[in-house]
Scaffold this active site. Structure first.
Site, short mmCIF file in Angstrom:
data_model
loop_
_atom_site.label_atom_id
_atom_site.label_comp_id
_atom_site.label_asym_id
_atom_site.label_seq_id
_atom_site.Cartn_x
_atom_site.Cartn_y
_atom_site.Cartn_z
CG HIS A 236 -2.01 1.14 0.73
ND1 HIS A 236 -2.96 0.99 -0.26
CD2 HIS A 236 -2.04 2.44 1.08
CE1 HIS A 236 -3.56 2.15 -0.46
NE2 HIS A 236 -3.02 3.05 0.35
CE1 TYR A 240 -1.45 5.49 0.38
CE2 TYR A 240 -1.90 7.57 -0.70
CZ TYR A 240 -2.35 6.42 -0.09
OH TYR A 240 -3.68 6.21 0.03
CG HIS A 387 -8.56 1.99 -8.00
ND1 HIS A 387 -8.97 3.21 -7.51
CD2 HIS A 387 -7.44 1.68 -7.30
CE1 HIS A 387 -8.14 3.61 -6.56
NE2 HIS A 387 -7.21 2.71 -6.41
CG PHE A 388 -4.09 -0.50 -10.68
CD1 PHE A 388 -4.46 -1.68 -10.08
CD2 PHE A 388 -3.48 -0.55 -11.91
CE1 PHE A 388 -4.24 -2.90 -10.71
CE2 PHE A 388 -3.25 -1.75 -12.56
CZ PHE A 388 -3.63 -2.93 -11.95
CG HIS A 389 -4.70 1.04 -15.90
ND1 HIS A 389 -4.91 -0.23 -15.43
CD2 HIS A 389 -3.64 0.96 -16.74
CE1 HIS A 389 -4.02 -1.06 -15.98
NE2 HIS A 389 -3.24 -0.36 -16.77
NE ARG A 450 -5.93 -7.49 -10.43
CZ ARG A 450 -5.11 -7.00 -9.51
NH1 ARG A 450 -5.45 -7.05 -8.24
NH2 ARG A 450 -3.99 -6.42 -9.84
NE ARG A 451 -2.40 -9.72 -10.43
CZ ARG A 451 -1.72 -9.74 -9.30
NH1 ARG A 451 -1.99 -10.65 -8.39
NH2 ARG A 451 -0.78 -8.85 -9.07
#
Lengths: 605, 57, 168
Positions: A236, A240, A387-389, A450-451
């Site tokens: 996580h 950041y 989300h993470f794209h 996913r994946r």
């Protein structure tokens, strides 16, 4: 030299040695972006069924590992070390303490990433008995070749040394500037690195104590839940580590590009302190559906995670206010009309604004991911990459590309080859990502996993609630193709820029904040306090869960086997026959690229 | 290009700076807040809780 | 430290939003009673499932008047049993473990979703209503043929459930 003349100097003029390092770091970053983009387009066409001729489905996971590692470890972190070197040197207005140490850490990072990259790419051919088809998360009992784990370790050690380099430079500045507030950019670098040291301690432990010895055959097994938990302890805060450089740009560079000033320096410091405190004790929210972790620990992680929204929400206000200030100075009026007065023709500005806008959407899908029980609905579905794209892909990736249009001339004295193409490129990225990510979120809601190389299954059809599965596939493929084109335009623009002659008079400066560092309580600069609190929070969040995992399953796992994927020769042999030619080309390009990177990093002052 | 204009524009008097009220920001962020709340209520209470096979033990 | 009034307002709104999110999740846990996958089951020897009373014979078993348990093994690259057959209008508890690597178990389009970790047993319970067929996918990368790993969950009428052994 007079003040007026000094103001005309670019960073490359004032600090030529550091500028070389920044350039080398950015070039390493963009090389990784190039490789990651090639794999990305292969993936997007394969997964959606548009074109499956590049690779066999069994090789998809090699592609996916490469795409993940090159994009989120190499592209992002090489950019970070370049950006932070620029930021520390510029804000302290002095060179780094020892440029040899600087090149050493750069060399370690390059070596580590080459080792890891080689181990991944070797997975395409059976001729080399090395592979790392374990994805960026390398969950045991899937096992990679030791070179993969060793490469990642060397890379991370390089980043540790980079942090030490910047801390030493700061301490030297502090001796000469007693009683002064830490300049904001340096403050951001130091707090980010503190968070990184805490975060990487767990992944280093996992690799050095368990995964690497296990892959070398020195220990018989590992505890999958333990190594997963140590990964996510790191996994996580690493987001950041990607975001905070972007925030540094939004807080300290974007306002000046907009013609404004940073609305509040103290609040920017508060935000970064909050990240130091809250980034690490939340990793278990990636493990909400793990059977080896008690619900109570998951609930604690959830509440910590929800409070981690606060620094990002505050950032939204402060950054937009800073830009609005610029708009009004440029003559903008009205409740929303001021937006028209902004420099939208500037790709650095527009890119960062679009990145921020997309981040606002990514924040929402992140809230859903974090919502403990609602995680059942979307865990390990395509919603998560959607989300993470938005977040690392755009908030971070697009910001880095946009910032390059502003920063590259400062570190090279060369103007960008074409700002119009730059503007087109950032808008194209936004459109492509909007299409692709939106469709990914929708497919996730249908339950598409996913994946996976082939998300269509023989035994059932997906529900058709959010647009059909096939239409959404097409949308993903179109979006992904636009993203690939955008990346090519960005990289091409930089390559052509490198061929430009040097000019003078292109120095840019950063305006001081509206509410400056002296308005910030002194305690914010007391890094020792924040480190201590961060460590306490991490211990509170992780001591009991780790103790429970170890006492339940043992340090080396409850009777679990070893699955060295790289021994699975039969399947590879079948796939390899069909794709040898194409990958020989990729291998050659990789070797060539490594030579280029080595040559550039070998240029000593 | 417009970029050089922004860096060479004169810095405002201190008086203007301290009186700056980011009303535009407040308006935009209020819209964002409303979208977040509505989207969350929909996705949690209607989508999530409305699905089959809710895990209850 | 001077914070502009508008930013203070936004700070309050942000905290209210965070409390809304935490409150919603808490409501979900308390009202509808959504329970997370937890460490309620003991460790198990992933290499010794053949000796385990439950997982040596993956099956569905009635354990109460309207309560059925299913013992499911995930492995490279299938689920056993498949299809998992349960009767309508009942409470189903799945116990899922892995023989080899980490897998996922997701009933497509529903909220039934869990990680499957070798050495651990994941336990999830839910109510099933009308007869229907659901797909099950492995949603965690588990090896070269991961994309072929699927299963089924069939909810059938009571009479069909009682007669299911006769076709075997």
């Amino acid at each position: 030299m007079s003040e007026a003349l000094r103001a005309e100097q670019t960073f490359a003029d004032k600090f030529p040695n550091e500028a070389k390092v920044v350039r080398a770091a950015f070039l390493g970053s963009f090389f990784a972006l190039f490789l990651g983009a090639v794999f990305g387009i292969i993936q997007t066409l394969h997964r959606t069924g548009i074109f499956r001729g590049f690779i066999a489905s069994t090789d998809y996971y090699t592609v996916l590992t490469a795409h993940g590692v090159f994009m989120v470890l190499s592209f992002t972190i090489f950019f970070l070390v370049g950006l932070f070197t620029w930021a520390v040197t510029r804000s302290l207005d002095r060179p780094l303490v020892n440029i040899k140490i600087t090149w050493t850490w750069y060399g370690l990072m390059a070596a580590g990433m080459t080792m890891a990259g080689f181990s991944i790419l070797a997975g395409f051919t059976n001729a080399i008995p090395v592979s790392a088809d374990v994805l960026y998360t390398f969950y045991a009992p899937l096992q990679a070749h030791p070179l993969y784990y060793a490469g990642l370790t060397v890379f991370v050690v390089g980043t540790w040394l980079a942090g030490a380099d910047w801390f030493r430079t700061y301490l030297a500045w502090k001796r000469d500037n007693r009683g002064e507030r830490i300049p904001l950019q340096t403050f951001m670098v130091l707090t980010t690195m503190i968070m990184w040291y805490i975060a990487t301690s767990a992944i280093a432990a996992s690799i050095l104590l368990f995964l690497l010895p296990w892959s070398l055959g020195l220990i018989p097994s590992v505890n999958p839940t333990l190594t997963r938990t140590l990964f996510w302890f790191f996994g996580h805060p690493v987001v950041y580590f990607w975001l905070m450089p972007a925030y540094l740009l939004w807080y300290t560079v974007l306002p000046s590009i907009a013609g404004g000033r940073l609305f509040s320096d103290p609040l920017a410091r508060v935000v970064f302190v909050l990240f130091v405190l809250l980034s690490t004790p939340v990793g278990i929210h990636h493990q909400y559906l793990d059977p080896g972790i008690a619900e109570g620990f998951k609930f604690i992680s959830m509440t910590n995670t929800m409070f981690l929204l606060l620094p990002s929400l505050l950032t939204a206000f402060t950054v937009v206010a800073s830009v609005e200030y610029g708009a009004r100075r440029r003559g903008g009026t009205g409740l929303f009309g001021w937006l028209r007065a902004l420099p939208w023709r500037d790709p650095a500005f527009t890119g960062m604004m679009l990145a921020g806008l997309m981040f606002a959407a990514g924040g929402f899908s992140g809230m859903v991911n974090a919502g403990m029980n609602i995680n059942y609905m979307i865990h390990n579905t395509l919603w998560v990459p959607g989300h993470f794209h938005l977040t690392v892909g755009t908030a971070v990736g697009l910001t880095f590309m946009a910032a390059t249009y502003w920063l590259w001339p400062q570190i090279t004295n060369k103007p960008i080859y074409s700002l119009q193409i730059g503007l087109f490129q950032v808008v194209l990225w936004f459109i492509g990502m909007a299409l692709m990510s939106n469709a990914m979120h929708a497919q996730g809601m249908l339950g598409v996993p996913r994946r996976t190389a082939e998300p269509e299954y023989s035994g059932f059809d997906y529900p058709t609630a959010f647009g059909g599965f096939e239409e959404l596939n097409l949308q993903i493929a179109i979006g992904g193709t636009l993203l690939f084109l955008s990346t090519v335009l960005f990289l091409g623009n930089i390559v052509l820029t490198m061929g430009n002659p040097k000019v003078s008079g292109i120095a840019e400066s950063i305006r001081p904040a509206l509410s400056g560092p002296t308005d910030a309580p002194q305690v914010l600069d007391n890094l020792r306090v924040w480190v201590s609190i961060a460590l306490v929070l991490v211990v509170l969040a992780y001591a009991l869960p780790l103790a429970a995992i170890i006492s339940d399953g043992g340090l080396l796992g409850p009777g679990v086997g070893t699955y060295p994927v790289w021994l699975d020769g039969t399947v590879h042999a079948l796939a390899e026959t069909a794709t040898t030619a194409g990958w020989m080309l990729v291998d050659s390009l990789t070797v060539l690229g490594a030579h280029v990177a080595d040559t550039l990093s070998g240029v000593a002052p | 290009m417009s970029r050089t204009e922004t860096t060479q524009a004169p810095v405002d008097e201190a008086i203007d700076d301290e009186e700056f009220d980011p009303v535009g920001t407040l308006a935009l962020i209020a819209v964002y807040f409303a979208i977040l709340v509505l989207a969350w209520v929909y996705i949690y209470y209607i989508e999530f809780l409305g699905r089959d096979l809710v895990v209850v033990g | 430290m001077h914070i502009h009034a508008y930013e203070k307002l936004w700070l309050a709104a942000a905290i209210a939003l965070i409390l809304l999110l935490i409150g919603s999740v808490t409501y979900g846990a308390v009202g509808p009673g959504v329970a997370m996958v937890t460490d309620s089951e003991n460790q198990i020897d992933a290499g010794g499932l053949d000796e385990d009373e439950r997982f040596s014979e993956p099956r569905v078993e009635q354990v109460g008047e309207n309560h059925y348990e299913a013992y499911v093994v995930a492995y490279q690259f299938a689920f056993d049993p498949s299809p998992i057959v349960v009767p309508e209008d009942s409470r189903v508890t799945l116990y899922v473990t892995s023989r080899d690597v980490v897998h996922g178990f997701e009933v497509v389009g529903t909220n039934a979703n869990t990680m499957v970790v070798p050495g651990e047993v994941a336990q999830i319970s839910f109510e099933v209503d009308e007869p229907g067929e659901y797909g099950v996918v492995c949603n965690e990368y588990c090896g070269a043929a991961h994309h072929t790993m699927e299963g089924k969950l069939h909810v059938v009428s009571q009479s069909e459930f009682e007669n299911r052994g006769e076709d075997a």
